[in-house]
Design a protein around this motif. Structure first.
Motif, PDB file in Angstrom:
ATOM      1  N   THR A 263       6.920  -3.828  -2.232  1.00  0.00           N
ATOM      2  CA  THR A 263       6.224  -4.389  -3.386  1.00  0.00           C
ATOM      3  C   THR A 263       7.066  -5.518  -3.973  1.00  0.00           C
ATOM      4  OG1 THR A 263       4.957  -2.427  -3.997  1.00  0.00           O
ATOM      5  CG2 THR A 263       5.547  -3.920  -5.781  1.00  0.00           C
TER       6      THR A 263
ATOM      7  N   LYS B 264       0.823  -1.198   0.000  1.00  0.00           N
ATOM      8  CA  LYS B 264       0.000   0.000   0.000  1.00  0.00           C
ATOM      9  C   LYS B 264       0.864   1.257   0.000  1.00  0.00           C
ATOM     10  CE  LYS B 264      -3.807   2.215   2.475  1.00  0.00           C
ATOM     11  NZ  LYS B 264      -4.728   2.133   3.654  1.00  0.00           N
ATOM     12  N   ASP B 265       1.844   1.294   0.857  1.00  0.00           N
ATOM     13  CA  ASP B 265       2.764   2.440   0.928  1.00  0.00           C
ATOM     14  C   ASP B 265       4.183   1.925   0.722  1.00  0.00           C
ATOM     15  OD1 ASP B 265       0.828   4.544   1.585  1.00  0.00           O
ATOM     16  OD2 ASP B 265       0.602   3.474   3.482  1.00  0.00           O
TER      17      ASP B 265
ATOM     18  N   ARG C 247       8.025   1.320  -0.145  1.00  0.00           N
ATOM     19  CA  ARG C 247       9.262   2.090  -0.122  1.00  0.00           C
ATOM     20  C   ARG C 247      10.344   1.443  -0.964  1.00  0.00           C
ATOM     21  NH1 ARG C 247      12.654  -0.243   3.665  1.00  0.00           N
ATOM     22  NH2 ARG C 247      11.684  -1.835   4.988  1.00  0.00           N
TER      23      ARG C 247
ATOM     24  N   GLY D 263       5.812  -3.061   3.627  1.00  0.00           N
ATOM     25  CA  GLY D 263       6.110  -1.904   2.790  1.00  0.00           C
ATOM     26  C   GLY D 263       6.968  -2.203   1.578  1.00  0.00           C
TER      27      GLY D 263
END
Length: 219
Positions: free
Chosen positions: A65, A31-32, A34, A63
């Motif tokens: 992906t 979602k967020d 880094r 955090g």
């Protein structure tokens, strides 16, 4: 390159044309995010490998992906991987798609995919290297060492290795500027015997936990 409908969600599939043929990325997006962790498969299997799937399930919650990469030979349905040079060509051709989110990219893979990541990471500007089940040597041939590939990138590197990996047990690895996480009793695919003192689930937790902790340490 083409991205399927709903490509911003976990499991979205993107196809990428490379000089080695059409490759495929399955995105598991945080979602967020880094960082992006791009991981390729080995010469004997695809992204269904237990360790790759475990990372795709776990790391977005940290955090990160995860991009599961299928090389062109696998997308084309071939059963035998091409020469290392062709694998490297496919990986380089995918790199613009992997960096498109604008985040640092960790170049990774399992087995033959780990070798590709090590060989190409520095030239592509990767943030770090993740080597899952690095094939240090062919089974039974320790004199055919591939340690030079592992050590050549000059980037922060994590090796995750099964304690019973016939392609190189943890104790066979030379000293070097990398970290190593051992998965006790695990083989090259991180499978553990049914009578092992750890379960298969626990073995995969060692993989995902070790990778998550290492990524957090990269800053």
């Amino acid at each position: 390159m083409e991205e399927t409908e709903g490509a911003k969600s976990a499991g979205a599939v993107e196809t990428v044309e490379t000089d080695a043929g059409r490759a495929r990325i399955t995105w598991h997006r945080a979602k967020d995010a880094r960082l992006v962790l791009a991981v390729g498969h080995g010469a004997g299997g695809g992204i269904e490998a237990r360790d790759l799937q475990a990372l795709a399930r776990t790391l977005p919650g940290h955090g990160v992906t995860v991009a599961l990469v299928e090389q062109p030979w696998r997308v084309a349905g071939k059963k035998v991987a091409p020469a290392p040079k062709t694998l490297d060509t496919g990986w380089r051709g995918l790199w613009p798609a992997l960096t498109a989110p604008g985040l640092p990219v960790i170049s990774g893979g399992r087995s033959a995919g780990a070798r590709v990541a090590c060989r190409t990471a520095a030239g592509l500007g990767a943030h770090a290297v993740l080597a899952l089940g690095f094939p240090l040597h062919p089974p039974g041939r320790p004199e055919k060492s591939r340690a030079e590939e592992l050590l050549a990138s000059g980037l922060p590197t994590l090796v995750v290795q099964g304690g019973n990996d016939a392609f190189g047990r943890p104790g066979e690895f030379p000293p070097g500027p990398y970290e190593l996480v051992e998965v006790p009793r695990a083989d090259h695919g991180f499978a553990v015997p049914k009578r092992a003192d750890i379960t298969q689930e626990q073995a995969l937790e060692i993989v995902t936990g070790g990778v998550a902790q290492w990524i957090a340490s990269l800053g």
